[in-house]
Design a protein around this motif. Structure first.
Motif, PDB file in Angstrom:
ATOM      1  N   ARG A 153       0.833  -1.209   0.000  1.00 39.97           N
ATOM      2  CA  ARG A 153       0.000   0.000   0.000  1.00 39.97           C
ATOM      3  C   ARG A 153       0.865   1.255   0.000  1.00 39.97           C
ATOM      4  O   ARG A 153       0.578   2.227  -0.697  1.00 39.97           O
ATOM      5  N   ALA A 154       1.918   1.228   0.802  1.00 39.78           N
ATOM      6  CA  ALA A 154       2.777   2.405   0.929  1.00 39.78           C
ATOM      7  C   ALA A 154       3.542   2.703  -0.350  1.00 39.78           C
ATOM      8  O   ALA A 154       3.966   3.844  -0.575  1.00 39.78           O
ATOM      9  N   ALA A 155       3.729   1.702  -1.212  1.00 38.33           N
ATOM     10  CA  ALA A 155       4.488   1.885  -2.454  1.00 38.33           C
ATOM     11  C   ALA A 155       3.613   2.343  -3.621  1.00 38.33           C
ATOM     12  O   ALA A 155       4.111   2.519  -4.730  1.00 38.33           O
ATOM     13  N   ILE A 156       2.334   2.538  -3.386  1.00 35.34           N
ATOM     14  CA  ILE A 156       1.433   3.023  -4.439  1.00 35.34           C
ATOM     15  C   ILE A 156       1.277   4.536  -4.291  1.00 35.34           C
ATOM     16  O   ILE A 156       0.897   5.017  -3.226  1.00 35.34           O
TER      17      ILE A 156
ATOM     18  N   ILE B 168       2.198   0.316 -12.181  1.00 34.82           N
ATOM     19  CA  ILE B 168       3.146  -0.530 -11.461  1.00 34.82           C
ATOM     20  C   ILE B 168       2.465  -1.839 -11.087  1.00 34.82           C
ATOM     21  O   ILE B 168       1.246  -1.905 -10.941  1.00 34.82           O
ATOM     22  N   GLY B 169       3.267  -2.876 -10.944  1.00 30.76           N
ATOM     23  CA  GLY B 169       2.786  -4.147 -10.434  1.00 30.76           C
ATOM     24  C   GLY B 169       3.385  -4.394  -9.057  1.00 30.76           C
ATOM     25  O   GLY B 169       4.497  -3.962  -8.761  1.00 30.76           O
TER      26      GLY B 169
ATOM     27  N   PHE C  74       8.556   6.455  -8.982  1.00 33.15           N
ATOM     28  CA  PHE C  74       7.432   7.083  -8.299  1.00 33.15           C
ATOM     29  C   PHE C  74       6.971   6.207  -7.129  1.00 33.15           C
ATOM     30  O   PHE C  74       6.637   6.715  -6.049  1.00 33.15           O
ATOM     31  N   ALA C  75       6.947   4.890  -7.339  1.00 34.73           N
ATOM     32  CA  ALA C  75       6.518   3.976  -6.291  1.00 34.73           C
ATOM     33  C   ALA C  75       7.481   4.011  -5.097  1.00 34.73           C
ATOM     34  O   ALA C  75       7.053   4.038  -3.936  1.00 34.73           O
TER      35      ALA C  75
ATOM     36  N   GLY D 119       8.466   7.837   1.677  1.00 38.03           N
ATOM     37  CA  GLY D 119       7.983   9.069   2.279  1.00 38.03           C
ATOM     38  C   GLY D 119       8.416  10.330   1.568  1.00 38.03           C
ATOM     39  O   GLY D 119       8.253  11.439   2.094  1.00 38.03           O
ATOM     40  N   MET D 120       8.942  10.189   0.359  1.00 37.78           N
ATOM     41  CA  MET D 120       9.366  11.345  -0.422  1.00 37.78           C
ATOM     42  C   MET D 120       8.205  11.985  -1.181  1.00 37.78           C
ATOM     43  O   MET D 120       8.326  13.090  -1.711  1.00 37.78           O
ATOM     44  N   ALA D 121       7.090  11.270  -1.268  1.00 39.50           N
ATOM     45  CA  ALA D 121       5.896  11.748  -1.962  1.00 39.50           C
ATOM     46  C   ALA D 121       4.681  11.097  -1.300  1.00 39.50           C
ATOM     47  O   ALA D 121       4.807  10.039  -0.662  1.00 39.50           O
ATOM     48  N   PRO D 122       3.496  11.723  -1.420  1.00 34.47           N
ATOM     49  CA  PRO D 122       2.292  11.141  -0.810  1.00 34.47           C
ATOM     50  C   PRO D 122       1.983   9.760  -1.381  1.00 34.47           C
ATOM     51  O   PRO D 122       2.175   9.514  -2.571  1.00 34.47           O
ATOM     52  N   SER D 123       1.504   8.866  -0.546  1.00 33.02           N
ATOM     53  CA  SER D 123       1.181   7.503  -0.966  1.00 33.02           C
ATOM     54  C   SER D 123      -0.316   7.248  -0.888  1.00 33.02           C
ATOM     55  O   SER D 123      -1.102   8.064  -0.375  1.00 33.02           O
ATOM     56  N   PHE D 124      -0.693   6.093  -1.373  1.00 27.78           N
ATOM     57  CA  PHE D 124      -2.067   5.613  -1.326  1.00 27.78           C
ATOM     58  C   PHE D 124      -2.636   5.660   0.092  1.00 27.78           C
ATOM     59  O   PHE D 124      -3.831   5.864   0.283  1.00 27.78           O
ATOM     60  N   LEU D 125      -1.786   5.495   1.105  1.00 25.23           N
ATOM     61  CA  LEU D 125      -2.242   5.492   2.498  1.00 25.23           C
ATOM     62  C   LEU D 125      -2.880   6.813   2.901  1.00 25.23           C
ATOM     63  O   LEU D 125      -3.677   6.852   3.850  1.00 25.23           O
TER      64      LEU D 125
END
Length: 321
Positions: free
Chosen positions: A35-38, A109-110, A168-169, A175-181
């Motif tokens: 989740r954090a990588a999306i 991304i997969g 991007f993922a 934590g360098m960019a907003p994630s799906f969380l």
């Protein structure tokens, strides 16, 4: 039932229909690292409890018919990564997301989860002289000649995709960019479906594109142009146990919007029924369209044999292309 998802939205239908038929009734719950990588601005996310279907003629037939080129490329890359996708992968997810400069297009991304033997995988990379690049503390490896890259987030989770998409993922995960969380709307949609073996969620943009395709010519009506901005999000689940079941919920802010969408979709179904073949008419008869408490609800259920017949129809071809 005309469920044409559009260029990027075809990903979910293709995966669900093409690769994962006859799955056991397990939940496909996306893990925390995945989740954090999306990235935050997800247009569509699909998650599947993954079991290879090489021994199922029906599944392979579905896969051959509907898997789009984008996913064929990712599938080939996954197989060339040193993983045994028959045994190592428990869950597979694909996310289509927008970036600040992507405009109308999305990146993909997969994410794969399972019990990976990292020492064996890394030894295989070393044997074939696969050289990694480093982004902060993340090691990124080429996936054969596919042009795709893979990075292991932990011993049970990996992310793969094109070089720009995977960066991007990793930015999101680190934590360098907003994630799906941090996407409250999509997280809420996920909580409604992630107990199912196959599920997908779409944001407002994705939902608008999907519904335009679903409605077909009926989307030209003024009513749709007026209410499409009031479509909030959507989610669907698929299940291939004891026949084929597809459940779609489209979230709107009020009962009037949901009821109006129900009326439009029922009109589109009746139009298609008049011009469709006997098989297509049967498929439409197996579909119910209603609304409840601000949610447009579409329910489709049929037998395996009827679904196999539907695969041969022009309606199915228009749905998945």
């Amino acid at each position: 039932m005309n469920l044409k998802f559009g260029k990027n939205l075809t990903l979910a239908a293709a995966l669900a229909l093409g690769t994962f038929a006859s799955l056991p009734a397990r939940a496909a719950q996306l893990g925390g690292d995945a989740r954090a990588a999306i990235p935050k601005d997800v247009q569509q996310l699909i998650v599947v409890d993954y079991r290879a279907m090489q021994n199922s003629d029906a599944a392979m037939n579905l896969k051959a018919r509907v898997l789009p080129p984008e996913l064929k490329q990712l599938e080939t890359a996954l197989k060339s990564s040193g993983l045994n996708d028959n045994h190592d992968i428990d869950e597979l997810a694909f996310a289509a997301f927008r970036t600040a400069n992507s405009g109308e297009s999305t990146k993909i991304i997969g994410l794969a989860s399972g019990q990976f033997s990292l020492p064996d995988i890394l030894a295989n990379f070393k044997k074939h002289k696969v050289k990694a690049t480093k982004v902060r503390d993340n090691m990124i490896y080429p996936m054969g000649d596919s042009g795709m890259l893979v990075s292991f987030l932990n011993p049970t989770t990996m992310v793969f995709g094109s070089s720009d998409a995977i960066k991007f993922a990793l930015d999101a995960r680190d934590g360098m960019a907003p994630s799906f969380l941090s996407n409250d709307t999509m997280m809420q949609q996920m909580s409604s479906v992630d107990s199912e073996p196959i599920w997908s969620i779409l944001d407002q943009k994705g939902t608008q594109m999907m519904m335009r395709g679903v409605l077909g010519e009926a989307a030209q009506l003024a009513d749709y142009e007026t209410i499409k901005k009031r479509l909030v999000a959507s989610r669907y689940t698929m299940n291939f146990n004891n026949g084929v079941k597809f459940n779609l919920d489209v979230v709107t802010p009020d009962t009037f919007t949901a009821a109006t969408m129900s009326s439009l979709l029922n009109a589109a179904a009746m139009y298609k029924k008049v011009s469709g073949t006997a098989i297509e008419k049967s498929a439409i008869d197996s579909t119910t369209i209603d609304s409840n408490s601000g949610i447009l609800q579409v329910r489709f259920a049929t037998s395996d044999s009827q679904f196999s017949s539907l695969l041969q129809s022009p309606l199915f071809q228009s749905v998945v292309h």
